[in-house]
Motif scaffolding. Structure first.
Motif, mmCIF file in Angstrom:
data_model
loop_
_atom_site.group_PDB
_atom_site.id
_atom_site.type_symbol
_atom_site.label_atom_id
_atom_site.label_comp_id
_atom_site.label_asym_id
_atom_site.label_seq_id
_atom_site.Cartn_x
_atom_site.Cartn_y
_atom_site.Cartn_z
ATOM 1 N N GLN A 91 7.020 1.220 15.123
ATOM 2 C CA GLN A 91 8.145 0.448 14.594
ATOM 3 C C GLN A 91 7.706 -0.856 13.915
ATOM 4 O OE1 GLN A 91 10.369 0.179 18.295
ATOM 5 N NE2 GLN A 91 11.483 2.045 17.793
ATOM 6 N N HIS A 92 6.722 -0.745 13.028
ATOM 7 C CA HIS A 92 6.140 -1.931 12.405
ATOM 8 C C HIS A 92 7.055 -2.645 11.415
ATOM 9 C CE1 HIS A 92 2.074 -0.289 13.718
ATOM 10 N NE2 HIS A 92 2.188 -1.470 14.283
ATOM 11 N N ALA A 93 7.976 -1.960 10.742
ATOM 12 C CA ALA A 93 8.864 -2.644 9.796
ATOM 13 C C ALA A 93 9.760 -3.646 10.526
ATOM 14 C CB ALA A 93 9.703 -1.639 9.007
ATOM 15 N N THR A 94 10.330 -3.238 11.646
ATOM 16 C CA THR A 94 11.163 -4.151 12.426
ATOM 17 C C THR A 94 10.321 -5.271 13.018
ATOM 18 O OG1 THR A 94 12.845 -2.503 12.905
ATOM 19 C CG2 THR A 94 12.689 -4.344 14.435
ATOM 20 N N GLY A 109 0.825 -1.207 0.000
ATOM 21 C CA GLY A 109 0.000 0.000 0.000
ATOM 22 C C GLY A 109 0.850 1.243 0.000
ATOM 23 N N ASP A 110 0.190 2.394 0.205
ATOM 24 C CA ASP A 110 0.868 3.689 0.196
ATOM 25 C C ASP A 110 1.425 4.080 1.558
ATOM 26 O OD1 ASP A 110 0.293 4.047 -2.474
ATOM 27 O OD2 ASP A 110 -1.458 5.299 -2.094
ATOM 28 N N GLY A 111 1.033 3.371 2.600
ATOM 29 C CA GLY A 111 1.460 3.705 3.948
ATOM 30 C C GLY A 111 1.665 2.455 4.770
ATOM 31 N N GLY A 121 6.734 -7.328 0.186
ATOM 32 C CA GLY A 121 6.118 -6.044 -0.138
ATOM 33 C C GLY A 121 5.444 -5.339 1.026
ATOM 34 N N HIS A 122 5.429 -5.932 2.208
ATOM 35 C CA HIS A 122 4.795 -5.302 3.378
ATOM 36 C C HIS A 122 5.406 -3.926 3.616
ATOM 37 C CE1 HIS A 122 4.478 -4.411 7.725
ATOM 38 N NE2 HIS A 122 3.302 -5.010 7.629
ATOM 39 N N VAL A 123 4.556 -2.907 3.686
ATOM 40 C CA VAL A 123 5.025 -1.558 4.001
ATOM 41 C C VAL A 123 4.782 -1.321 5.484
ATOM 42 C CG1 VAL A 123 4.760 0.912 3.572
ATOM 43 C CG2 VAL A 123 4.612 -0.704 1.668
ATOM 44 N N LEU A 149 8.705 5.380 5.981
ATOM 45 C CA LEU A 149 8.212 4.057 5.605
ATOM 46 C C LEU A 149 9.314 3.172 5.050
ATOM 47 C CD1 LEU A 149 4.919 5.241 3.896
ATOM 48 C CD2 LEU A 149 5.141 4.165 6.148
ATOM 49 N N ARG A 150 9.173 1.859 5.297
ATOM 50 C CA ARG A 150 10.094 0.842 4.805
ATOM 51 C C ARG A 150 9.272 -0.250 4.128
ATOM 52 N NH1 ARG A 150 12.698 4.785 5.628
ATOM 53 N NH2 ARG A 150 13.912 5.142 7.502
ATOM 54 N N ARG A 151 9.819 -0.804 3.060
ATOM 55 C CA ARG A 151 9.137 -1.840 2.278
ATOM 56 C C ARG A 151 9.913 -3.147 2.371
ATOM 57 N NH1 ARG A 151 8.462 -1.413 -4.266
ATOM 58 N NH2 ARG A 151 7.766 -3.551 -4.633
#
Length: 117
Positions: free
Chosen positions: A49-52, A15-17, A38-40, A31-33
Motif C-alpha cells: 500500500q505504498h501510494a497511501t 517510473g514504470d512501477g 509523480g511518485h508511482v 499502480l497509482r501516480r
C-alpha cells in the motif's frame, strides 16, 4: 474535477512501477501516480500500500490511476473520486505489456491471498 491544487501537470511519473516495491523487491496489484510529484506507488489492495503511505508521509492529496485506459483521480483529503482531471505529463500509465499484478518474475503464485480487500 474543479480544484487542481496539489497537481503539477509538468512532473513525469517516477517510473514504470511502484518505486518502493522495486526498491524492496516486492510486487504490486495496481499502480497509482501522485499528481503532485509523480511518485508511482502501489494501490491499497497491494500488500504494501505504498501510494497511501506516500500520501500520509508527504500530504500530497491526489493520485491518478497509473493503469492503461484509466483516467480517474482519487483525493485522499476528501475521499472523493473524480472520473477525469487535468492531463499529466506522459507516460499516463505503466507499459501495456507489463503484467497485472506485476512485475513479471516477482509475483508469487498465491498472490491473490496477499491482497487487501
Amino acid at each position: 474535477m474543479t480544484d487542481v491544487d496539489g497537481i503539477d501537470p509538468s512532473v513525469p511519473p517516477s517510473g514504470d512501477g511502484c518505486v518502493d516495491c522495486d526498491a524492496a523487491g516486492g510486487w504490486w496489484f495496481h499502480l497509482r501516480r501522485c499528481a503532485s510529484c509523480g511518485h508511482v506507488g502501489c494501490c491499497d489492495s497491494s500488500p504494501a500500500q505504498h501510494a497511501t503511505a506516500h500520501h500520509k508521509t508527504t500530504g500530497h492529496p491526489l493520485v491518478r490511476s497509473f493503469e492503461p485506459g484509466e483516467e480517474w483521480f482519487w483525493d485522499y483529503s476528501s475521499d472523493e473520486l473524480y472520473e477525469s482531471g487535468p492531463e499529466l505529463a506522459p507516460p499516463l500509465s505503466h507499459p501495456v505489456d507489463q503484467p497485472t499484478p506485476g512485475p513479471a518474475g516477482r509475483v508469487p503464485r498465491d498472490w491473490a491471498r496477499s491482497l487487501h480487500r
